[in-house]
Every structure is written in structure tokens, then in C-alpha cells.
Design a protein around this motif. Structure first.
Motif, PDB file in Angstrom:
ATOM      1  N   PHE A 349       0.856  -1.194   0.000  1.00 37.64           N
ATOM      2  CA  PHE A 349       0.000   0.000   0.000  1.00 37.64           C
ATOM      3  C   PHE A 349       0.887   1.238   0.000  1.00 37.64           C
ATOM      4  O   PHE A 349       1.979   1.238   0.578  1.00 37.64           O
ATOM      5  N   GLY A 350       0.395   2.300  -0.615  1.00 31.79           N
ATOM      6  CA  GLY A 350       1.068   3.596  -0.509  1.00 31.79           C
ATOM      7  C   GLY A 350       2.152   3.840  -1.540  1.00 31.79           C
ATOM      8  O   GLY A 350       2.957   4.763  -1.374  1.00 31.79           O
ATOM      9  N   ASN A 381       1.964  -4.727   3.191  1.00 28.24           N
ATOM     10  CA  ASN A 381       3.035  -3.851   3.668  1.00 28.24           C
ATOM     11  C   ASN A 381       2.749  -2.424   3.259  1.00 28.24           C
ATOM     12  O   ASN A 381       1.971  -2.206   2.333  1.00 28.24           O
ATOM     13  N   ILE A 382       3.421  -1.492   3.917  1.00 29.27           N
ATOM     14  CA  ILE A 382       3.366  -0.119   3.419  1.00 29.27           C
ATOM     15  C   ILE A 382       4.660   0.102   2.637  1.00 29.27           C
ATOM     16  O   ILE A 382       5.727  -0.365   3.062  1.00 29.27           O
ATOM     17  N   PHE A 383       4.547   0.752   1.515  1.00 27.74           N
ATOM     18  CA  PHE A 383       5.690   0.963   0.626  1.00 27.74           C
ATOM     19  C   PHE A 383       6.868   1.583   1.381  1.00 27.74           C
ATOM     20  O   PHE A 383       6.716   2.558   2.118  1.00 27.74           O
ATOM     21  N   THR A 417       6.868   2.816   8.223  1.00 29.39           N
ATOM     22  CA  THR A 417       7.031   3.818   7.171  1.00 29.39           C
ATOM     23  C   THR A 417       5.903   4.856   7.132  1.00 29.39           C
ATOM     24  O   THR A 417       4.730   4.508   7.041  1.00 29.39           O
ATOM     25  N   VAL A 418       6.297   6.125   7.211  1.00 32.79           N
ATOM     26  CA  VAL A 418       5.342   7.216   7.025  1.00 32.79           C
ATOM     27  C   VAL A 418       5.833   7.966   5.796  1.00 32.79           C
ATOM     28  O   VAL A 418       6.983   8.368   5.728  1.00 32.79           O
ATOM     29  N   LEU A 419       4.960   8.102   4.808  1.00 36.62           N
ATOM     30  CA  LEU A 419       5.377   8.716   3.549  1.00 36.62           C
ATOM     31  C   LEU A 419       4.780  10.112   3.438  1.00 36.62           C
ATOM     32  O   LEU A 419       3.717  10.369   4.002  1.00 36.62           O
ATOM     33  N   PRO A 420       5.448  11.007   2.689  1.00 38.28           N
ATOM     34  CA  PRO A 420       4.912  12.369   2.584  1.00 38.28           C
ATOM     35  C   PRO A 420       3.467  12.379   2.087  1.00 38.28           C
ATOM     36  O   PRO A 420       2.683  13.226   2.463  1.00 38.28           O
ATOM     37  N   TRP A 421       3.103  11.398   1.250  1.00 43.30           N
ATOM     38  CA  TRP A 421       1.741  11.363   0.708  1.00 43.30           C
ATOM     39  C   TRP A 421       0.838  10.402   1.491  1.00 43.30           C
ATOM     40  O   TRP A 421      -0.302  10.166   1.122  1.00 43.30           O
ATOM     41  N   LEU A 422       1.396   9.813   2.553  1.00 38.53           N
ATOM     42  CA  LEU A 422       0.577   8.922   3.376  1.00 38.53           C
ATOM     43  C   LEU A 422       1.022   9.097   4.829  1.00 38.53           C
ATOM     44  O   LEU A 422       1.873   8.372   5.328  1.00 38.53           O
TER      45      LEU A 422
END
Ligand code: B12
Ligand code: SF4
Length: 512
Positions: A349-350, A381-383, A417-422
Motif C-alpha cells: 500500500f502507498g 506492507n506499506i511501501f 514507514t510514514v510517507l509524505p503522501w501517506l
């Protein structure tokens, strides 16, 4: 290498100590990278000791004790939390003896050699395959010779990094067998509840998915061991160490389908009694008929892990997964289950470009497959944008903050993982949704110790409301997750207290 030591005789010991930091998993088994680089050392008469923090809770004391009479310490690491224990150990060694040689190898140093070598507690890094490099490093250190002619490594000279020319990749059939005799399978079994090992029968993958690092280290030229060798080694390995399961760590086992079927025939003929599982792309799995899958099943193949990653055609394109077709997945899932092989799928995901609509497409697909084909399983998983993957070259453009030091990569892990878009509320929502996906349908983890029957029963019951929530995209007041966690804590079997035996030095050169 550090100027204080380069070209200087360090320690006359013929003992090499290896350390593998924990991968925070109870799916524990022997680290293949270290078993691989141990063989040439054993053949050359070195004594090799491996300390794995997964099975040795007092690993720090053991490493600090072990280095005292060793020539050097080698650490194997991938990007992520393994770096934390690595840094801790290296700093402690530096405190004890600032001149003791520390060598880092494995995926992270291979993908980011420059930044890894910058750390003041790292003397030498090894890029990609380490069998020959590690042996040559040991020989140079022992003889007090220069490292200049050791290919595929980096070291410090006058405080500045120095890199030797790349070492050409060897095909798998040119690599020595792995030193499985160094593994403490009893200790791994006590953690995991299952006696199993990894085995590699082929190397590299012809595809180039945007999130995958494999091509960055092993290229894209798929190569494999001969059928006879795979059959002989796997049967011998499982009998010798009483293993019930072999997990083929090949990136894409089914590239040569004819070879795969011949391995199955060979295993049946040799009377292999172990279960085995593989990783393969969905398009190659889809080429197998029910008859072929049945043959594989008869030989012990029980699971095919496939990276679908997304069911959104838009994201699939962005991931460079043009070889994947959703219709084929439905058909091959049906065939796998008919033959008694578990189709197990991974989802990411993401990925950049995945919005709410695309994510919904993937969830709908997962729900549909699980409902139509009970027994199919999904893992999510989160990307995580790993260095060396094609997408990583766009890190800056997509707003990824790239860690500036080796330590900075410690928190780089799919779970966190925390992504700028998520991020923020949306990130929380996706994590909650993943938790519901975890309990919505039954799955079969490698670790048999994970849950007792009561915990499994609770998950089964909470599966009904979880499926309703996923259908309605509603994750507020996640009471079932809370209940599941609380009851699981009470009812799950306690994690076994494991302590590995101090491994005896293996006698050279009897490998596998
Ligand atoms: C098996 C495996 C696992 C197992 C590990 C079990 C174990 N006990 O080791 C499990 C399932 C637990 C696992 C977990 C994860 N994995 Co994993 N895993 C693999 C896999 C499929 C095979 C690794 C292997 O053993 N290969 C066989 C050995 C012989 O090869 P090797 O490791 O490359 O070792 C050679 C060289 O690297 C070098 N070398 C290795 N160590 C050392 C040490 C020294 C001192 C020297 C000199 C040389 C050296 O020499 C070896 C022989 O040539 C690889 C993919 C792949 N193709 O390799 C991914 C891979 C390593 N995993 C990866 C990832 C991302 C993860 C996870 C984060 C996944 C997740 N979603 O949680 C976790 C994190 C683990 C952690 N430690 O934090 C990535 C790592 C990317 C990166 N930048 O580091 C890979 C490359 C997959 C991918 N394509 O993205 N993994
Ligand atoms: S993700 Fe799998 S299929 Fe894609 S390049 Fe990597 S190993 Fe090959």
C-alpha cells in the motif's frame, strides 16, 4: 580501512567472528549470507563463529567476549532496524579496542557503500557477493598485507574512503555450498516452533519492478543450480538437520518451468519428505497447469508466494509490472487450490501514485479473491523506498527524506514507514485497515509458535465484522482489534526463552 591498521599485522588469530543483528521476527532461521561466506573460510582452515541476536539474547556480551581472540568481526545487514544493534555493537568494540577491524557486508553496505563506510566505526565494507572478498580480507589482515587487490570492497586510507574495482558476479553454480553445519537449528526451532531453513536454487530475476532492489545487487541475469544438485542438496539438508520445511529464497523460482518440474520429479524419486515453498511472479505461476501443480504438490511444494502488490492498473504500470494480469491471477489461484498448493500474495500500500480510489481497487480485489477462493492468503506492507530500487532515483522529486548517515536508516522499516503522501490520519487509517485485513481471512505464518488455538479462534470470530468493515471502508472505533489484541495477550502461548548454544568451531572443510 583505518590508516592505523592498513598494511599492519592486526592479530595472529585464525578465528573469524560473525554477527547478524535480529530481524525482529519469530520466523527465525539460519542467516544464509553468513553461511555462504563461511564456507571458503572453513576450507582455508579458519575457525568461524556466528552469533545471531535472534537466538542469543546476551549477544552483546558474547560478541564483546568473542572479538578478544578473533582476527576481525564481520556483520551482515539489510536496511532497517538491524542497523541499531550493529551501531551499538560497533561502538562498544571501538571503546574496547579502536583498532579492531570491523567489516560490514550484505544488502545495505552493497547498496550504499559510501555512506556506510563514512561511519567512524566501520573499517571495511563488502559489496555484493562476499564469498571470495571475505576470504581475501581475512588473508590480508592475517598477513598484514594491503587490501588494494581485493576486488569489490571499500576501506579507509589516511581517513579517506578507498574503493577497489567491482568484483564480477558469479553464477550460483560457481558459488560454494553454504555452511549449514554452523547453524543452531535447535535454537531457531525453539523460537519459531518449526524446524526450517532457507535454500537458494537460483539467483536474480529478469523483471525490474520499480520498488525492488534486487537488480541493484544481483543484476537481472537469472541463473540457477542444476536440477540434480538442488534435489541432492535439499534432500540431504532436510534429512541431516531434520527440517520439515525449506523456504526457497529465490527471487523468482519459476523462471524456467521445465527445471521446476524436473526438480519436483527428482524430489519424488529421491523420496524427499519435506514441505517447500517458493516465490514466483504471478505471470509465471499462471503458466502452470493443474497437472503440473499437482506434480509440484506431490513433491512437497505447499505454497507459492507471489507479489501482486496492487490490483490497480494505474499503479501496476507505475510499478513497472506490465507482465501482470489480474484475470490470470484468478485462474491460477483456482488451479493452485485444486492442486492443494496455497497461493499466498503480497500487497504494497502507498506506492507513489496510489490514491484512495486505487487503494480501494486493491482491497476489493483482495476481498473478492479471498471470498471466491478460501485458502488464498494475503500479506500487506506499506511501501518503503529502498535504496537501489528504480523508484529511489526519484526520491527527492517525490519528497522522500533520505537519511544522511548509516544510523539514520534504523527506522526504515515497512511497519513504521510514514510517507509524505501517506501520513497523519490517513496513515493511521491504512494501518487500521491492514490490521482488519490481518484478521479478516485465515493465514498460515511460518512461525508455528505464534498463536495458540484460542487466539486463532478469536481471530476467526472477529473475522466476520472485519470483513464487513473492509467491504464498507469503515474503520472507526476498532473494537474488534482491541478485543483481539487483549485476548491474544492473555491466551497466546508465551514466547519461548531461547538461548543458543555457543557454537563450536566447525571443522574445515566439511560443508553441507
Ligand atoms: C530470506 C530473506 C529474508 C528473511 C531473512 C531470514 C534470515 N534468517 O536471514 C526474512 C523473511 C526474515 C526477511 C525479512 C526482511 N527482509 Co528480506 N530477504 C530475504 C531474501 C529473499 C534472501 C536473503 C538471502 O538469504 N539470500 C541468500 C544469501 C546467500 O545472499 P545474500 O544475503 O545476498 O548474501 C551475500 C552478500 O550479500 C554478502 N553478504 C551478506 N552478509 C554479509 C556479511 C559480510 C561480513 C560480508 C563480507 C558479506 C556478506 O555475501 C553473501 C554471499 O554472497 C532477500 C532477497 C534476495 N534476493 O536476496 C530479501 C531482502 C534481503 N529482504 C529485504 C527486506 C526489505 C526485508 C524486510 C524489511 C521485509 C519486511 N517487509 O519486513 C524484512 C527485514 C529484515 C530485517 N532484518 O530488518 C530486502 C533488503 C533491501 C535492503 N535495502 O536491505 C531484500 C533484498 C528483498 C528485496 N528485493 O527488496 N528477509
Ligand atoms: S519484485 Fe520480484 S518480480 Fe519484481 S523485480 Fe523484484 S524479484 Fe523480480
Amino acid at each position: 580501512m583505518n590508516p592505523r591498521r592498513e598494511g599492519v599485522r592486526v592479530n595472529s588469530s585464525r578465528k573469524i567472528l560473525f554477527f547478524i543483528p535480529s530481524f525482529s521476527s519469530i520466523e527465525a532461521t539460519a542467516p544464509l549470507g553468513l553461511l555462504a561466506i563461511s564456507t571458503p573460510l572453513l576450507e582455508a582452515g579458519y575457525e568461524v563463529h556466528i552469533i545471531d541476536s535472534t537466538i542469543a539474547p546476551d549477544y552483546k556480551r558474547r560478541v564483546l567476549e568473542g572479538v578478544k581472540d578473533s582476527l576481525c568481526l564481520g556483520i551482515s545487514l539489510v536496511t532497517g532496524p538491524m542497523i541499531r544493534e550493529t551501531v551499538d555493537i560497533c561502538r562498544a568494540i571501538r571503546k574496547w579496542n579502536p583498532d579492531f577491524p570491523i567489516i560490514l557486508g550484505g544488502w545495505h553496505p552493497s547498496l550504499l557503500p559510501g555512506q556506510t563506510l563514512e561511519a567512524d566505526y566501520v573499517d571495511i565494507i563488502v559489496r555484493a557477493q562476499g564469498e571470495e572478498s571475505m576470504l581475501e580480507i581475512a588473508q590480508r589482515l592475517e598477513g598484514g598485507a594491503s587490501l588494494d587487490d581485493v576486488k569489490g570492497i571499500g576501506f579507509k586510507r589516511d581517513g579517506k574512503p578507498y574503493y577497489t574495482p567491482e568484483r564480477p558476479l558469479k553464477t550460483l553454480d560457481q558459488c560454494p555450498p553454504k555452511a549449514y553445519q554452523l547453524a543452531d537449528f535447535d535454537a531457531y526451532e525453539r523460537i519459531c516452533g518449526r524446524r526450517w531453513a532457507m535454500y537458494v536454487s537460483s539467483l536474480a530475476c529478469p523483471f525490474n519492478c520499480a520498488y525492488c532492489t534486487n537488480a541493484g545487487v544481483y543484476g537481472r541475469k537469472w541463473n540457477a543450480l542444476p536440477v540434480e544438485q538442488v534435489v541432492e542438496e535439499t534432500v540431504d539438508l532436510t534429512r541431516r538437520y531434520r527440517l520439515e520445511l525449506l523456504w526457497m529464497a529465490d527471487d523468482n523460482f519459476l523462471v524456467d518451468i521445465d527445471r521446476s518440474l524436473k526438480i519436483a520429479e527428482g524430489l519424488i524419486h529421491a523420496g524427499g519428505t519435506f514441505k517447500w515453498s517458493i516465490q514466483a511472479t504471478t505471470n509465471l505461476t499462471a503458466r502452470l497447469s493443474v497437472e503440473e501443480l499437482t506434480l509440484l504438490r506431490r513433491s512437497g511444494l505447499h505454497q507459492i508466494c507471489q507479489g501482486i502488490e496492487t490490483a490497480s492498473p494505474t499503479v501496476m504500470k507505475l510499478m513497472n509490472k506490465g507482465f501482470q494480469n489480474l484475470e490470470d491471477i484468478y485462474e491460477s489461484t483456482a488451479r493452485c487450490l485444486k492442486a492443494g498448493v496455497i497461493p499466498s500474495f503480497n500487497i504494497i500500500f502507498g506506492f507513489p501514485g496510489e490514491g484512495v480510489k486505487e487503494r480501494r481497487e486493491t482491497i476489493n480485489f483482495m476481498m473478492d479473491v479471498c471470498r471466491r477462493f478460501p485458502g488464498a492468503e494475503f500479506w500487506t506492507n506499506i511501501f518503503t523506498p529502498y535504496p537501489g530500487s528504480p523508484i529511489f532515483s526519484r526520491a527527492k522529486e517525490i519528497g522522500i527524506e533520505v537519511p544522511k548517515s548509516l544510523e539514520g536508516w534504523s527506522d526504515y522499516f515497512p511497519r513504521y514507514t510514514v510517507l509524505p503522501w501517506l501520513k497523519g490520519k490517513e496513515h493511521e487509517r491504512v494501518q487500521t485497515m491492514r490490521d482488519y485485513l490481518r484478521i479478516a481471512f485465515d493465514r498460515d505464518p511460518i512461525a508455528a509458535n505464534q498463536h495458540g488455538w484460542a487466539a486463532r479462534a478469536i481471530r476467526h470470530l472477529t473475522g466476520y465484522p472485519a470483513r464487513w468493515r473492509l467491504d464498507h471502508d469503515f474503520y472507526d472505533f476498532p473494537i474488534e482489534l482491541w478485543t483481539n489484541r487483549k485476548l491474544k495477550n492473555i491466551l497466546t502461548l508465551p514466547k519461548p526463552q531461547v538461548d543458543a548454544k555457543l557454537l563450536e568451531p566447525a571443522a574445515a572443510p566439511s560443508c553441507t
